[in-house]
Enzyme design. Structure first.
Site, PDB file in Angstrom:
ATOM      1  N   HIS A 175       5.694   7.386   6.263  1.00 57.49           N
ATOM      2  CA  HIS A 175       4.898   6.839   4.944  1.00 57.49           C
ATOM      3  C   HIS A 175       4.704   7.459   3.720  1.00 57.49           C
ATOM      4  O   HIS A 175       4.227   8.849   3.895  1.00 57.49           O
ATOM      5  CB  HIS A 175       4.012   5.554   5.130  1.00 57.49           C
ATOM      6  CG  HIS A 175       3.231   6.507   5.587  1.00 57.49           C
ATOM      7  ND1 HIS A 175       2.036   5.967   6.853  1.00 57.49           N
ATOM      8  CD2 HIS A 175       1.859   6.758   4.916  1.00 57.49           C
ATOM      9  CE1 HIS A 175       1.244   6.455   6.445  1.00 57.49           C
ATOM     10  NE2 HIS A 175       0.654   7.056   5.410  1.00 57.49           N
TER      11      HIS A 175
ATOM     12  N   HIS B 191       3.969  10.698   5.885  1.00 57.82           N
ATOM     13  CA  HIS B 191       3.206  10.882   6.887  1.00 57.82           C
ATOM     14  C   HIS B 191       3.887  10.392   8.081  1.00 57.82           C
ATOM     15  O   HIS B 191       4.351   9.656   7.737  1.00 57.82           O
ATOM     16  CB  HIS B 191       1.431  10.357   7.123  1.00 57.82           C
ATOM     17  CG  HIS B 191       0.563  11.122   6.175  1.00 57.82           C
ATOM     18  ND1 HIS B 191      -0.356   9.737   5.773  1.00 57.82           N
ATOM     19  CD2 HIS B 191       0.565  11.944   5.992  1.00 57.82           C
ATOM     20  CE1 HIS B 191      -1.439  10.978   5.064  1.00 57.82           C
ATOM     21  NE2 HIS B 191      -0.672  11.857   4.852  1.00 57.82           N
TER      22      HIS B 191
ATOM     23  N   THR C  24      -5.957   7.574   7.261  1.00 55.04           N
ATOM     24  CA  THR C  24      -6.539   7.492   5.906  1.00 55.04           C
ATOM     25  C   THR C  24      -6.347   5.899   5.180  1.00 55.04           C
ATOM     26  O   THR C  24      -6.783   5.960   3.695  1.00 55.04           O
ATOM     27  CB  THR C  24      -5.594   8.622   4.604  1.00 55.04           C
ATOM     28  OG1 THR C  24      -4.531   8.145   4.758  1.00 55.04           O
ATOM     29  CG2 THR C  24      -5.957  10.118   5.424  1.00 55.04           C
ATOM     30  N   THR C  25      -6.147   4.847   5.899  1.00 52.69           N
ATOM     31  CA  THR C  25      -6.318   4.047   5.547  1.00 52.69           C
ATOM     32  C   THR C  25      -7.427   3.181   6.450  1.00 52.69           C
ATOM     33  O   THR C  25      -7.145   2.932   7.691  1.00 52.69           O
ATOM     34  CB  THR C  25      -4.377   2.726   5.400  1.00 52.69           C
ATOM     35  OG1 THR C  25      -4.210   3.255   6.490  1.00 52.69           O
ATOM     36  CG2 THR C  25      -3.624   3.750   4.690  1.00 52.69           C
TER      37      THR C  25
ATOM     38  N   HIS D  43       0.843  -1.218   0.411  1.00 56.79           N
ATOM     39  CA  HIS D  43       0.222   0.026  -0.210  1.00 56.79           C
ATOM     40  C   HIS D  43       0.910   1.052   0.494  1.00 56.79           C
ATOM     41  O   HIS D  43       0.381   2.270  -0.742  1.00 56.79           O
ATOM     42  CB  HIS D  43      -1.027   0.123   1.443  1.00 56.79           C
ATOM     43  CG  HIS D  43      -2.165  -1.661   0.754  1.00 56.79           C
ATOM     44  ND1 HIS D  43      -1.906  -1.971   2.109  1.00 56.79           N
ATOM     45  CD2 HIS D  43      -2.509  -1.468   0.943  1.00 56.79           C
ATOM     46  CE1 HIS D  43      -2.447  -2.832   1.915  1.00 56.79           C
ATOM     47  NE2 HIS D  43      -3.682  -2.839   1.036  1.00 56.79           N
TER      48      HIS D  43
ATOM     49  N   HIS E 105       2.447   8.849   0.431  1.00 56.46           N
ATOM     50  CA  HIS E 105       1.158   8.561  -0.682  1.00 56.46           C
ATOM     51  C   HIS E 105       1.490   9.397  -2.009  1.00 56.46           C
ATOM     52  O   HIS E 105       2.049  11.005  -2.235  1.00 56.46           O
ATOM     53  CB  HIS E 105       0.095   9.255  -0.417  1.00 56.46           C
ATOM     54  CG  HIS E 105      -0.780   8.814   0.920  1.00 56.46           C
ATOM     55  ND1 HIS E 105      -1.556   7.092   0.993  1.00 56.46           N
ATOM     56  CD2 HIS E 105      -0.434   8.807   2.538  1.00 56.46           C
ATOM     57  CE1 HIS E 105      -1.318   6.619   2.459  1.00 56.46           C
ATOM     58  NE2 HIS E 105      -0.365   7.843   2.966  1.00 56.46           N
TER      59      HIS E 105
END
Length: 314
Positions: free
Chosen positions: A142, A167, A255-256, A110, A144
């Site tokens: 991590h 993030h 957000t996951t 992800h 995005h």
């Protein structure tokens, strides 16, 4: 004999844990602390517990709280709709101290994720101030991102989206003896710093810490691949030279999945710049279906009358 046996058992346990995490092949080259291995294991368990999900519809098909929650993230952040107030700045502690080395960078299907260990002085990097309800220790970082044809930040700032959003996940020290997943069950469990990246065409960057991470991305292209980032790295180097005195802050969610509504968000207005050729490395990663891991951002969520605060430079 007793000490030797304990050492041998410790090595065996570490190898078994490394094997379970898929990083046993690193054992011949590195030594990871038991605490760091446990943190990696807990992070992996939380990722597995989140279930099978993808970004085919940018999260619009996720169920449960992701669908029904009233304080979901990300959201559009605009100056005109924010409450401009004199809240304190974010204070950083041990952000200038070298983290234990090496660090493990993983493609979990992800995102590119790195669990953050304590610093070499034995203490964790942590933050307080802003709207944070306490002090929060850095746990992981991590990213995005988008693709060749789209931006990939999750939040938008004044109707603009950026190439990448980083993030840095923090956990309230009130829950120091619980995992990040366990802390997410509490309204004040987590805090996330959001940093936007803009792709630029120049070849070099002054952010040597981030470049060392991005230079390892070609080694984690396959799903569940991992590698190490050796040498000196501080949590502060993740922020580069952005201005941290200006930011938006609000109460939101992960957000996951499971989209737990336990996050105090701090999203910096200033934007870091990275060479485009470095950001392009993210587009080569693969997700669990062996497809390109691109556009791994969630769609913007309804604000639902939540107050959004903005701290200007003072």
């Amino acid at each position: 004999m007793h000490n030797s046996s304990r050492w041998g058992l410790g090595v065996m346990l570490q190898f078994l844990l490394l094997a379970a995490l898929g990083i046993a092949h690193l054992q011949a080259k590195i030594r990871l602390s038991e605490a760091y291995l446990n943190a990696i294991s807990a992070d992996d368990a939380a990722e597995q517990a989140s279930g099978s999900y993808n970004y085919d519809q940018q999260g619009r098909d996720w169920e449960g709280l992701c669908q029904d929650g009233q304080q979901q993230s990300p959201i559009p952040l605009t100056y005109n709709e924010a409450i401009v107030t004199g809240i304190p700045r974010i204070h950083f502690y041990n952000y200038d101290q070298n983290l234990e080395s090496p660090l493990v960078l993983t493609n979990n299907g992800h995102t590119a994720n790195m669990v953050l260990p304590p610093t070499q002085n034995g203490q964790r990097a942590y933050i307080n101030g802003g709207l944070l309800p306490g002090s929060f220790e850095a746990q992981s970082v991590h990213f995005h991102w988008g693709s060749a044809n789209s931006k990939g930040s999750e939040h938008s700032i004044n109707f603009q989206r950026y190439d990448v959003e980083m993030h840095i996940v923090h956990k309230n020290i009130r829950y120091a003896h619980q995992t990040v997943a366990e802390a997410s069950a509490y309204w004040d469990g987590l805090a996330v710093l959001g940093v936007m990246f803009r792709a630029v065409d120049r070849a070099f960057s002054q952010n040597t810490g981030l470049l060392r991470i991005f230079n390892r991305l070609p080694l984690i292209i396959p799903y569940q691949a991992n590698t190490t980032v050796a040498g000196r790295l501080t949590a502060g180097q993740l922020l580069g030279n952005i201005i941290t005195g200006e930011f938006y802050s609000y109460n939101g969610s992960l957000t996951t999945p499971d989209c737990a509504e336990s996050v105090t968000w701090t999203v910096f207005k200033d934007v870091a710049e990275l060479p485009r050729r470095q950001i392009m490395k993210l587009w080569n990663l693969q997700e669990s279906r062996m497809r390109p891991l691109i556009n791994n951002y969630r769609a913007l969520q309804d604000i639902n009358d939540r107050p959004i605060y903005y701290r200007a430079l003072q």
